[in-house]
Design an enzyme around this catalytic site. Structure first.
Site, PDB file in Angstrom:
ATOM      1  N   ASP A 181      59.708 -46.067  80.321  1.00 32.20           N
ATOM      2  CA  ASP A 181      61.305 -44.944  80.348  1.00 32.20           C
ATOM      3  C   ASP A 181      60.759 -43.704  81.259  1.00 32.20           C
ATOM      4  O   ASP A 181      59.616 -43.494  82.007  1.00 32.20           O
ATOM      5  CB  ASP A 181      61.283 -44.034  78.390  1.00 32.20           C
ATOM      6  CG  ASP A 181      62.955 -44.054  78.502  1.00 32.20           C
ATOM      7  OD1 ASP A 181      63.032 -43.761  77.747  1.00 32.20           O
ATOM      8  OD2 ASP A 181      63.502 -43.695  79.247  1.00 32.20           O
TER       9      ASP A 181
HETATM   10  C1  GLC Z   1      66.572 -42.004  78.722  1.00 32.80           C
HETATM   11  C2  GLC Z   1      66.762 -42.953  77.987  1.00 32.80           C
HETATM   12  C3  GLC Z   1      66.769 -44.797  77.914  1.00 32.80           C
HETATM   13  C4  GLC Z   1      67.286 -44.425  79.421  1.00 32.80           C
HETATM   14  C5  GLC Z   1      66.579 -44.289  80.676  1.00 32.80           C
HETATM   15  C6  GLC Z   1      67.660 -43.973  81.861  1.00 32.80           C
HETATM   16  O1  GLC Z   1      65.190 -41.330  78.644  1.00 32.80           O
HETATM   17  O2  GLC Z   1      65.058 -42.715  76.742  1.00 32.80           O
HETATM   18  O3  GLC Z   1      67.166 -45.536  77.247  1.00 32.80           O
HETATM   19  O4  GLC Z   1      67.146 -46.321  79.716  1.00 32.80           O
HETATM   20  O5  GLC Z   1      66.345 -42.472  80.719  1.00 32.80           O
HETATM   21  O6  GLC Z   1      68.674 -43.733  81.746  1.00 32.80           O
END
Ligand code: GLC
Length: 726
Positions: free
Chosen positions: A273
């Site tokens: 993430d």
């Molecule tokens: C965010 C979220 C994740 C998302 C990623 C990209 O922090 O936790 O769900 O897909 O970053 O935006």
């Protein structure tokens, strides 16, 4: 052929092997680097083959702000640079959070879960995939499969609720909706099962917080939806921010490799993430970027989302022998496999040729309206709904009466406010001629008009800005100012029909007592206004069922149906049991609850056998009858309980559901095939097992009621019951 990896007639593995053999160490690490919002400033890195992917989002939690749209010309130009000017011409993987629609915004995933319809979830995902692919995207970061019992957690909006089985069934549907049967199809994109794993168990419901769960909870509650997504062929998995029992998931080889790959057989790639690799330093398990990069890669994180740790520090670790080259190579193979399967080497630029395909077509709108209708849950109705011919004067008020983009919900990057028909306009168009509709501001003016109407439809709830990521709340009450006006309206004797728009279960005990009807509409998307009007006027009947328990108060959290009994389960009117001294013990509305405009009876439950081998199947049948005057759709639910086992088991577990639409007076036999293997759980010895013994089962309308029967699981073959169903 000079570049055999471009030969689409070669098997995927041969193309990947040929490309890997041609890559330098820098180029290999480059494929594991995901940047955000790729643009010309990174042209040199693209030419050097050091960028494997870009996501397009304005921030880690971009879903709560009007996000920068994707810029097709920039995407085309950078892709052309990669394909034509880098040494090996490896296309860049483009990703975006298309969480519940791209331009056609569907209900938030928690709302879609309330439809209990894998078919609708799959259709919505397919529309999202088609629209995203038309814009040049290859990959979305969804479905979010975090089981949670924490309505304080803003991200409950993005998942499928409190039950592993329902989440698993919807996971399979979503993955197939996005990916189809051929990832290279021009209207399909790669899906991403996230956030792996147990992110929804954050202490206090506070986002990104510590997770302390036991190994059995991990395996029997939080992992099943991911097992299902892997079995459905999900292309990617995203490692979560949280730790589990002090080990950050992004550095946790047991969950990322031993379980995900060793037990589930996952063959795609894992992306961290946002900055989760870098956050291993904040977690206190990595001293610096190199340490974080080495731990994450060796645990099983293949691609680094925007932290830059892989880009900055992995090469030195590999050259020093701290990270085996084969570990790096395997991560690169996984990424390249998905690029080859997506057809990127053949069609990286084709999405940018010609005019983009139409978005938000009439068919898309019709589907969005149907999904929105079938996601809304009628919690209470004394008969005031649907608004009938005796209703001549209707007041519509409340903060959502004229809402447009506020109906979208969190994680809506590409929806447009002008696409929405607000409830006020929709209701005006839907009410029969001769009915007076007064749309009044949510103020004392509404109270004034409340005195002279037959019913007040009050559209309340929470704004999406406080839903979703980084938006945990300490209360579940209606936001400030709403309760007071509701009470003022009620004090004047105005009959209230409440429509609640929210990204989470709110605690609404006053409405449960004083409103004549409550329609829980979640954040229903681009057709949320029209769908609400359809249900209020009876153009359609409510179908939704709760995918989460609705608590009476935040003090009751966590409250969920599939809890363990404890040594002091709660009989009525007792004291020294697992209860609160100042609150009833059950939720305000239970998991699986939902009303329609008719009523259903359940009769004649039968089992094919009453004894079944651990490897056998049981056929369970019951007759559902429409005992009312209107057609309706019932969601029959099958629950089981294992009352005595090697470990304490939940008091109930959902193991099947079927929607059935019946005309007045019509009956239908609903039949469930229960595979005894699906009763498996993690036993005392930590193995996944089905244990012989007696079981309870219920078939009914929600998690609190239903026709009851018992059966037993033996090691021997099944024994046919007298007069069993054929
Ligand atoms: C965010 C979220 C994740 C998302 C990623 C990209 O922090 O936790 O769900 O897909 O970053 O935006």
């Amino acid at each position: 052929m000079e570049k055999p990896w471009l030969d689409r007639n070669l098997p995927v593995e041969e193309r990947v092997a040929a490309l890997l053999a041609a890559m330098t160490l820098e180029e290999k690490i480059g494929q594991l680097q995901q940047v955000a919002n790729l643009d010309d400033e990174q042209s040199e890195a693209v030419r050097a083959g050091r960028i494997g992917s870009s996501l397009f989002s304005s921030g880690a939690w971009g879903g709560n702000v009007k996000d920068e749209g994707v810029h097709r010309e920039t995407m085309r130009r950078m892709q052309a640079l990669a394909v034509n000017e880098s040494r090996l011409g490896i296309p860049i993987l483009y990703a975006r959070d298309v969480i519940h629609g791209y331009r056609t915004i569907f209900p938030i995933p928690l709302g879609q879960a309330a439809s209990w319809s894998p078919e609708l979830v799959e259709q919505a995902a397919a529309v999202a995939a088609r629209e995203a692919a038309a814009e040049g995207l290859h990959w979305t970061f969804t479905p979010m499969l975090d089981v949670t019992r924490e309505p304080r957690w803003g991200r409950i909006a993005e998942g499928c609720g409190e039950d592993p089985y329902l989440c698993a069934e919807l996971a399979k549907a979503a993955v197939h909706g996005y990916q189809g049967d051929d990832l290279a199809a021009p209207d399909r994109i790669a899906a991403c099962a996230k956030h792996y794993v147990a992110y929804g168990a954050a202490e206090g419901g506070r986002d990104y917080n510590t997770v302390d769960i036991g190994p059995r909870s991990l395996r029997d509650t939080y992992l099943p939806p991911f097992r299902a997504a892997v079995a459905a062929g999900v292309a990617t998995v995203m490692s979560s921010f949280n730790d589990i029992d002090s080990v950050p998931v992004t550095a946790n080889r047991e969950v990322l490799t031993d379980i995900l790959r060793g037990e589930f057989g996952f063959e795609g790639f894992v992306v961290s993430d946002w900055n989760a690799v870098g956050e291993l330093i904040q977690h206190g398990v990595a001293a610096d970027d190199g340490d974080a990069a080495a731990q994450a890669l060796c645990a099983g994180v293949d691609m680094d989302m925007v932290s830059g740790c892989y880009d900055r520090a992995l090469q030195a670790r590999v050259e020093a022998g701290a990270v085996a080259l084969e570990t790096l190579d395997e991560a690169v193979r996984r990424v390249l496999r998905i690029k080859v399967r997506l057809g990127l080497f053949e069609q990286a630029l084709s999405a940018f040729e010609g005019e983009p395909a139409p978005l938000l077509t009439a068919g898309d709108r019709a589907l969005a309206r149907r999904v929105a209708r079938e996601s809304m849950v009628l919690l209470k109705n004394d008969g005031v709904l649907p608004l009938g011919p005796e209703t001549k004067r209707v007041l519509l008020t409340g903060p959502f009466a004229e809402a447009d983009h506020q109906l979208f919900g969190t994680w809506t990057l590409d929806g447009r406010a002008e696409d929405v028909t607000p409830l006020a306009a929709a209701l005006g168009a839907a009410l029969p001629k001769g009915v007076e509709l007064r749309v009044k501001p949510w103020s004392d003016e509404a109270v004034y008009h409340g005195r002279t109407v037959d019913v007040a439809v009050v559209a309340v709830g929470e704004h999406p800005c406080r839903s979703g990521e980084a938006n945990s709340t300490v209360t579940l009450d209606l936001p400030a100012g709403q309760q007071q006006l509701l009470e003022a309206l009620h004090a004047c004797g105005t009959p209230i029909v409440a429509v609640v728009y929210a990204g989470r279960p709110l605690s609404i005990p006053w409405l449960a007592e004083h409103a004549r009807a409550i329609l829980y509409a979640w954040h229903p998307g681009v057709e949320g206004g029209t769908a609400t009007a359809d249900l209020l006027t009876g153009a359609a009947a409510p179908v939704g069922r709760l995918p989460v328990s609705l608590p009476r108060s935040v003090g009751q959290v966590p409250v969920y149906y599939n809890h363990r009994p404890t040594g002091r389960p709660v009989p009525e009117r007792t004291r020294v049991h697992s209860r609160y001294a100042d609150s009833p013990d059950i939720p305000l509305y239970p998991f699986g609850h939902g009303l329609g405009y008719t009523r259903f009876d359940y009769v004649d439950l039968s089992l094919s056998v009453t004894e079944v081998a651990a490897t056998g199947t049981l056929t369970v049948a019951a007759t559902v009858r429409n005992a009312g005057e209107r057609a309706g759709t019932e969601t029959a639910q099958l629950y089981v309980r294992d009352p005595v086992a090697s470990v304490s088991r939940p008091v109930k577990e959902l193991k099947g559901f079927q929607r059935v639409t019946l005309q007045p007076g019509e009956s239908k036999r609903v039949v469930f095939t229960l595979h005894v293997a699906d009763l498996a759980f993690t036993g005392l010895d930590m193995t996944r097992r089905v244990e012989p013994g007696a079981f309870d089962l219920w078939v009914g309308p929600d998690s609190t009621q239903g026709l009851h029967a018992t059966f037993s699981v033996t090691a021997e073959g099944a024994v046919r019951a007298e007069g069993a169903e054929s």
